[in-house]
Design an enzyme around this catalytic site. Structure first.
Site, PDB file in Angstrom:
ATOM      1  N   ASP A 108       3.647  59.795  13.429  1.00 16.68           N
ATOM      2  CA  ASP A 108       5.000  59.961  13.938  1.00 16.68           C
ATOM      3  C   ASP A 108       5.965  59.170  13.064  1.00 16.68           C
ATOM      4  O   ASP A 108       5.580  58.197  12.401  1.00 16.68           O
ATOM      5  CB  ASP A 108       5.097  59.520  15.395  1.00 16.68           C
ATOM      6  CG  ASP A 108       4.988  58.018  15.572  1.00 16.68           C
ATOM      7  OD1 ASP A 108       3.957  57.456  15.126  1.00 16.68           O
ATOM      8  OD2 ASP A 108       5.895  57.395  16.145  1.00 16.68           O
ATOM      9  N   GLU A 145       3.817  55.601  17.477  1.00 13.08           N
ATOM     10  CA  GLU A 145       4.011  54.182  17.133  1.00 13.08           C
ATOM     11  C   GLU A 145       5.485  53.833  17.058  1.00 13.08           C
ATOM     12  O   GLU A 145       5.911  52.774  17.535  1.00 13.08           O
ATOM     13  CB  GLU A 145       3.317  53.866  15.811  1.00 13.08           C
ATOM     14  CG  GLU A 145       3.244  52.376  15.483  1.00 13.08           C
ATOM     15  CD  GLU A 145       4.475  51.821  14.784  1.00 13.08           C
ATOM     16  OE1 GLU A 145       4.669  50.586  14.794  1.00 13.08           O
ATOM     17  OE2 GLU A 145       5.265  52.623  14.231  1.00 13.08           O
TER      18      GLU A 145
END
Length: 451
Positions: A92, A156
Site C-alpha cells: 500500500d 501500513e
C-alpha cells in the site's frame, strides 16, 4: 560494484526488476477505499501472490486482515534444519497528494536523471522487488540456504493495524529466527545503514466547543468565547519558544549516541527555506530520533475562501505525538490528553479521542544477525562499514513482532534514503540502491545460514 557471482546475477536481473516495479507502481494501491478503488489494492496483492508462486513459494495466501485489507503471505522451504527468516514489505502507498507537483505521473514509473520516479517506488513496492531480487540471486548461485517466509502488508500507510491484529490472532504464522523489515532506508544514498530504533506514535483528535452556534463577530466578538482561538492557544501550549515539544510530564532531554546528522545536511534534506530556523534543542539526531515531537496534522475550521465574519462555536484538530524508545506510547497518550485539557482556556468544553497508537522500537544490535548483515553490506557497498541510525517514523508492526517473538532478531533496511522523498511529490528510488541492497540481503541470508 566489486565482482562476485551474487552481485553479477543481481546486475543481470535489474532490467526485469525495473519492469516489475513498473507494473507494481501502476496499481493505485492506497488503502483508503473512500478515495481509491479497492480493486487497485487487490490487484497489487494478486500481483505479489503470483510473483511468489512463480518463485516456488508454498502456502501463498491473501490474508483478510481485520481492517478490511489484505496482506500477502508465502513460504519458501529451505534445507532441512535451516533457520527461518521472515522478509517484510508493504504494497500500500500514500496518495500522491498534489498531483500537479509531480514532474511525471505518480503511478507511472519514470526514469529521469538516474532515478526511477513513482509513488511506492521506494516506500515500499521497491522493497518487494528487493526481496525478489535477493532470492533469485541466491537460487542461481547455490540455492536459498534458509527457510523464507514473506509477508507483504496492505495497510501500513493507513496505520489501521490490520496485520498487527492478524499476527496476534495467528501467532504461529510469522514465527522466524530473524525478521528483515524492508521498509527503512540508508542514512544517505550509498552509505549502508540499518535502522536500530524507531519512534512510536499516538494520534489524538481534540475538539473544543464554546457556543451553541456561530455568532456575528461584530455583534458578539470581544466577549463571546471563540472556539478556534481557544484551540489555537491549546496547540501553542505544545511547544516552547524554541519550538521544542512541551507535554506536561513528558521528558524531552534524551540524547542520541550513534550516527550524527549534520545540521546543514538536514536543512538541505528537509528543504528548509533560507533564513528559517530549525526548531528544538540538542543535535539534529537528538531531536528526530531520541526525543518527542508533536505535529498538528490538521485543523477543522472555515477555509479562508468563503469565510464569514463569525465567532466560531467549535473547532478541532488532529495531533501526532512521536515518542522515542524508553517512552511508553500509552502513557504518552494519557499525558498528551491531560495536557490538552489542562491548557484549554476560558472554561471551554474540550474532549479528546485517540485515533491510533504504536510503541517505539529498539533493536539488539549485538545479535548474530547484525554481524551477518554488517559483513554482507560491507561487500555490497565495497568495503564501507555498516552504520546504525534511528528513524523518527513509526512501524508499529515491529513492536507487535518483537512482543510475539521476543527471541527473534529484527533488522530494518530499505530504499527510503532522504532523496527518495517518500510521502511527498516525486518519490523516487535510485536503482543503484535497489541493486546493492538486494545483493546485501542475499549475502546476509547466506551469512546468517552459516552463523
Amino acid at each position: 560494484m566489486s565482482s562476485n557471482p551474487v552481485a553479477e546475477t543481481v546486475a543481470s536481473l535489474m532490467p526485469r526488476a525495473k519492469a516489475e516495479l513498473t507494473e507494481l507502481v501502476a496499481f493505485k494501491s492506497v488503502a483508503d477505499f473512500d478515495q481509491y478503488p479497492r480493486s487497485e489494492s487487490e490487484g497489487a496483492a494478486n500481483w505479489i501472490a503470483g510473483a511468489l508462486r512463480a518463485e516456488g513459494f508454498q502456502d501463498v495466501a491473501l490474508l483478510d486482515t481485520p481492517d478490511g485489507t489484505q496482506s500477502v503471505y508465502g513460504f519458501l522451504p529451505g534445507p532441512e534444519g535451516a533457520k527461518t527468516v521472515l522478509l517484510y514489505a508493504h504494497y500500500d502507498v500514500q496518495p500522491p497528494l498534489d498531483e500537479a507537483a509531480w514532474v511525471s505521473p505518480p503511478f507511472e514509473l519514470t526514469e529521469r536523471d538516474g532515478r526511477w520516479y513513482g509513488r511506492g517506488s521506494a516506500d515500499c513496492k521497491g522493497g518487494v522487488v528487493m526481496h525478489l531480487l535477493a532470492l533469485r540471486a541466491l537460487k542461481e548461485n547455490g540455492g536459498v540456504p534458509v527457510h523464507v517466509k514473506v509477508i507483504v502488508e496492505g495497510s501500513e500507510e493507513q496505520g489501521t493495524g490490520g496485520l498487527q491484529a492478524y499476527a496476534e490472532e495467528h501467532p504461529e504464522l510469522l514465527t522466524a529466527d530473524t525478521i528483515v523489515i524492508g521498509d527503512a532506508g540508508n542514512f544517505r544514498a550509498g552509505l549502508p545503514t540499518v535502522t536500530s530504533t524507531l519512534r512510536g506514535m499516538t494520534l489524538v483528535r481534540v475538539s473544543v466547543d464554546t457556543l451553541e452556534g456561530n455568532l456575528h463577530s461584530g455583534q458578539f466578538g470581544g466577549a463571546a468565547p471563540d472556539a478556534l482561538a481557544a484551540l489555537i492557544r491549546v496547540l501553542d501550549s505544545l511547544r516552547a519558544e524554541d519550538g521544542s515539544t512541551t507535554v506536561d510530564g513528558l521528558a524531552d532531554d534524551t540524547e542520541w549516541d550513534g550516527l550524527q546528522y549534520e545540521e546543514e545536511v538536514f536543512r538541505e534534506d528537509a528543504k528548509v527555506l533560507d533564513g528559517v530556523q530549525l526548531i528544538g534543542t540538542g543535535t539534529v539526531a537528538d531531536r528526530i530520533w531520541a526525543r518527542t515531537a508533536v505535529t498538528v496534522l490538521g485543523i477543522d475550521c472555515p477555509p479562508v475562501v468563503g469565510a464569514t465574519p463569525s465567532v466560531q462555536a467549535g473547532a478541532r484538530a488532529l495531533i501526532s505525538l512521536r515518542v522515542p524508545p524508553g517512552v511508553d506510547a500509552a502513557e504518552a497518550t494519557k499525558l498528551l490528553e491531560a495536557h490538552l485539557v489542562a491548557h484549554t482556556p476560558w472554561g471551554a468544553r474540550v474532549s479528546t479521542e485517540q485515533i491510533g497508537e504504536g510503541q517505539p522500537f529498539r533493536a539488539d544490535t549485538s545479535s548474530p544477525a547484525y554481524a551477518s548483515m554488517a559483513e554482507a553490506m560491507s561487500i555490497a557497498y565495497e568495503g564501507q562499514e555498516m552504520q546504525y541510525a534511528g528513524m523518527g517514523g513509526s512501524i508499529p508492526l515491529c513492536n507487535t513482532l518483537a512482543s510475539l517473538y521476543p527471541r527473534t532478531e529484527i533488522l530494518l533496511i530499505g530504499l527510503s534514503e532522504p532523496e527518495a522523498q517518500i510521502h511527498a511529490a516525486n518519490e523516487g528510488v535510485f536503482p543503484d540502491e535497489l541493486e546493492r541492497l538486494s545483493v546485501a540481503e542475499a549475502l546476509f541470508l547466506r551469512n546468517y545460514a552459516a552463523s
